[in-house]
Scaffold this active site. Structure first.
Site, short mmCIF file in Angstrom:
data_model
loop_
_atom_site.label_atom_id
_atom_site.label_comp_id
_atom_site.label_asym_id
_atom_site.label_seq_id
_atom_site.Cartn_x
_atom_site.Cartn_y
_atom_site.Cartn_z
N HIS A 1 -13.44 -2.88 71.44
CA HIS A 1 -13.43 -3.61 72.71
C HIS A 1 -12.01 -3.99 73.12
O HIS A 1 -11.63 -3.88 74.28
CB HIS A 1 -14.27 -4.87 72.60
CG HIS A 1 -15.74 -4.62 72.71
ND1 HIS A 1 -16.26 -3.65 73.52
CD2 HIS A 1 -16.81 -5.22 72.12
CE1 HIS A 1 -17.58 -3.66 73.43
NE2 HIS A 1 -17.94 -4.61 72.59
N CYS B 1 11.98 30.80 74.25
CA CYS B 1 11.44 29.51 73.82
C CYS B 1 12.51 28.65 73.15
O CYS B 1 12.20 27.62 72.57
CB CYS B 1 10.26 29.72 72.87
SG CYS B 1 10.68 30.65 71.38
#
Length: 794
Positions: A422, A752
């Site tokens: 919660h 890359c």
């Protein structure tokens, strides 16, 4: 279906999603699922509920309504001390009153019918009429009571539920959300208990709670009754399940994280609200195992997807597994109210440089934001006034009672709790970064100390010493102009994969397997293959790390599968080029057990690495484990968007050997659409490009090593680092040769390396050369993209 508004008590199976005003969001949802989803495999325990009419009559007939409204009218909810006094006073008034006689009689009759005269245990759950709305979760604002036995205790529990509408957190939350107190009523559901005290329970979301990525089900689980997970009192197991793989009938569990699960809540000695449950320690052998099996996870995920499809929106669901029957039940379902409502076209990025920062502690990150301030260690509600605006709230755990002060904090740090409790939900709603489950943050941090809490670096949240400057960038995806080539991303960290999908991209051009090995495994593969011959202290450390997995080797392969499949699921419709491990010997030595197997090299950068390792006699068995993981991802899970890249191939003969070795391990080039890319990072790769391409489906250029080896300098040396530049004419000449060779053979060619991320002008030059794609570090994608668009426009 809408029921009659004058009813005091109504069976859950007579309710539907349109009955929120009568029984609140939770109870309307329970009725909806019982009525419409039972035949589709969603199991919900039956029961009955009191109505909002019953609650309103109770307050009106007893004269409490006017008294309560009078108290609340002048209350300043930001005065936490006054809030606590007022809330307690109102709750006491409610609990001391008798329920209306006709309401009590109807509850008794409904309970008798439900129990059939047996001594059954029930859960008495709260459901507010303003709860679970699309713009407010009201998570944990009211009470739930478990293992309640006997009608007299049920009636007391109902009054306790009614009183919980005036919990401090609920009063404050309504004010902050703009709800009128008198406009909210409460319903109490009485449900047959699921015997999860001997099983497990938890929470699941039909999206990733941190990124909002909606192609997964996120499940948390721990032993015993579910309140421990919901409250954040335990660090639960965590799992991700791919919705698309689930729908295709493929293995769909893509991530597992073992929680500590130290405590569990079980039935108490009495069935009253005061002693209905108790908390006990979990046996160590149970803590070291996952609380759910693959089959149970699949079953849960299927129910979650069914519920989400029925409601047409992302859902927050509580579930429980009966340990006696092994049946799994849904006990609550509500709309997810944070990530599902955010604008996916707007990207907010928190950027921080922690190069020289000291990590004080770490835990699970909530919120993908950063906060800094002075530490305020709070042990209970009475110390709330210590926290001032901008402080970092530190505690053993928080719960929704702390909501009035949580919004003051720049960040929240707890020893206990998981990402679905919660308090985590409230923190997300408030937009406050939180790091939960740190273990001992209250001991490691000092009151008044300056810290920075970063939730912007993946699943792990870090608390750094001192207040570190950070930057917040906001961009709109819709404003991104088109480019002449593909922009891919370099992604090594599966923790960030779901977040990175929000950026404009054409897939992953470089997924570093060594990052997965280092972050998710941390053990040398040779050590796992030779567990029986390891020194005792190393084997003990490894045994703790591999907890929950069938064997040391299974741990290694399974973790590789989890990391790779997470990336592949995140970028499901795009290529994901996975580079096989490219650790140097000194890097492998740093893994647990690594020093037993690694040579000592003067220059590891030019030593035992890449393809040379794979074909060698003393590392081949480790490489075969990598192959096994990739084969499972592609063939068993069906993630054929995964492609393979081989790094640091020195000779054409070495290239042929690696391709043969892959085929022997079930990864034959061209079979099942498999592309094998070679890392072009040595001058010889460019000079003999045509010969190398006979064995591969294209090149991915590694500009870092190519520059280093072309210019003859150590990129890690500070003395000559100023000469390192991927834009050097000699490097560019080799780049052109590699690109031309691939274009001539109509094969893939991308880059890359770090170069295009550091130098947008190099990226533009590559675009002019006709390169297929540029793979950038995620933090440079947006800047480089806009630069390229501007240059192209010129």
């Amino acid at each position: 279906m809408a029921a009659q508004s004058t009813a005091l008590v109504i069976n859950l199976d007579q309710l539907g999603k349109d009955d929120i005003e009568m029984v609140g969001g939770k109870n309307a949802s329970l009725g909806e699922m019982i009525s419409h989803l039972s035949d589709l495999g969603v199991s919900v325990p039956g029961g009955f509920a009191t109505t909002s009419n019953a609650f309103n009559r109770f307050l009106t007939e007893t004269g409490l309504l006017d008294k309560i409204n009078s108290e609340l009218k002048t209350l300043d909810v930001n005065d936490v001390n006054k809030l606590a006094v007022t809330g307690k006073k109102i709750r006491t008034w409610i609990i001391e009153q008798e329920l209306p006689k006709d309401l009590e009689q109807e509850v008794r009759q409904s309970f008798e019918t439900m129990s059939g005269g047996e001594d059954i245990a029930v859960a008495v759950r709260s459901s507010a009429t303003a709860e679970d709305l699309p713009d407010a979760s009201f998570a944990g604002q009211q009470e739930t009571f478990l293992n309640i036995r006997g009608i007299d205790n049920v009636l007391i529990a109902i009054k306790e539920v009614f009183a919980s509408l005036y919990n401090d957190r609920a009063i404050s939350y309504r004010v902050h959300k703009g709800f009128e107190h008198e406009g909210v009523a409460l319903s109490a559901a009485v449900q047959r208990m699921v015997r999860s005290e001997t099983g497990a329970a938890g929470v699941m979301f039909t999206l990733d709670t941190e990124s909002g990525f909606d192609q997964v089900v996120f499940i948390t689980s721990s032993y015993g009754l579910g309140e421990m997970v919901v409250q954040g009192a335990v660090n639960p197991d965590e799992f991700y399940i791919s919705k698309r793989l689930l729908a295709d009938g493929k293995p769909s569990v893509i991530r597992r994280n073992l929680g500590s699960k130290h405590k569990k809540m079980i039935y108490g000695d009495e069935g009253s609200t005061a002693k209905s449950v108790k908390t006990v320690d979990v046996e160590k052998q149970d803590r070291m195992q996952f609380s759910l099996s693959t089959e149970e996870l699949t079953s849960l995920a299927k129910q979650a997807v069914t519920i989400e499809k029925h409601y047409g929106q992302a859902m927050d669901i509580e579930w429980a597994k009966d340990g006696d029957t092994n049946e799994i039940f849904i006990v609550q379902a509500r709309p997810e109210t944070v990530k599902s409502r955010q604008d996916s076209n707007v990207m907010e990025r928190y950027i921080i440089d922690t190069t020289n920062a000291k990590v004080l502690c770490e835990g699970r990150s909530i919120g993908q934001r950063i906060g800094s301030g002075k530490v305020r260690i709070v042990s209970n509600l009475n110390e709330m006034d210590k926290v001032q605006e901008g402080d970092v709230l530190v505690s053993d755990m928080t719960d929704p009672d702390w909501e009035p002060v949580m919004k003051r904090a720049s960040a929240i740090i707890t020893n206990r709790g998981g990402r679905t409790c919660h308090a985590a939900i409230i923190a997300r709603e408030l937009g406050v970064p939180a790091i939960v489950g740190c273990g001992n943050a209250t001991e490691l941090l000092v009151d008044g100390q300056d810290v920075t809490a970063s939730c912007a670096e993946g699943d792990t949240g870090f608390i750094y010493e001192s207040q570190i400057d950070f930057e917040v960038q906001t961009n709109s995806v819709e404003s991104m102009p088109e480019l002449a080539f593909k922009v891919m991303m370099n992604v090594g960290n599966p923790d960030r994969a779901f977040s990175f999908t929000q950026m404009p991209n054409e897939g992953i051009g470089l997924a570093r397997l060594e990052f997965i090995i280092n972050r998710m495994i941390g053990v040398h593969p040779k050590a796992l293959l030779n567990m029986n011959s390891l020194p005792r202290e190393i084997s003990q450390a490894i045994n703790e790390r591999i907890a929950g997995y069938a064997s040391p080797v299974d741990f290694y392969v399974d973790k590789l599968v989890e990391g790779i499949s997470t990336l592949a699921v995140a970028f499901m419709d795009q290529p994901v080029i996975v580079r096989m491990s490219d650790f140097k010997s000194n890097e492998y030595a740093n893994l647990l057990g690594g020093k037993l197997y690694e040579p000592s090299e003067e220059n590891p950068m030019l030593g035992f690495r890449g393809a040379s390792r794979y074909v060698s006699d003393n590392f081949r068995d480790c490489f075969e484990l990598e192959c096994k993981a990739l084969k499972r991802v592609r063939d068993e899970m069906g993630l054929t968007n995964v492609e393979i890249m081989i790094p640091f191939v020195r000779t054409v003969d070495e290239a042929a050997q690696v391709i043969e070795l892959l085929a022997k391990n079930g990864l034959k080039r061209g079979e099942n659409g498999l592309r094998v890319i070679m890392m072009c990072e040595l001058p010889t790769n460019a000079l003999l490009a045509e010969e190398f391409l006979e064995h591969f489906d294209g090149f991915s250029i590694g500009s870092n090593d190519l520059t280093q080896l072309t210019l003859g300098l150590d990129r890690d040396s500070g003395i000559v680092s100023h000469l390192f530049d991927e834009r050097d004419p000699a490097v560019k000449k080799l780049l052109s040769m590699a690109i031309d060779a691939c274009r001539k053979q109509n094969k893939y060619v991308g880059i890359c390396g770090q170069g295009p991320s550091d130098h947008p002008d190099l990226a533009y030059w590559l675009m002019e050369q006709g390169i297929s794609s540029v793979s950038l570090n995620p933090d440079s994608v947006l800047d480089t993209w806009f630069f390229l668009a501007g240059e192209e426009a010129k």
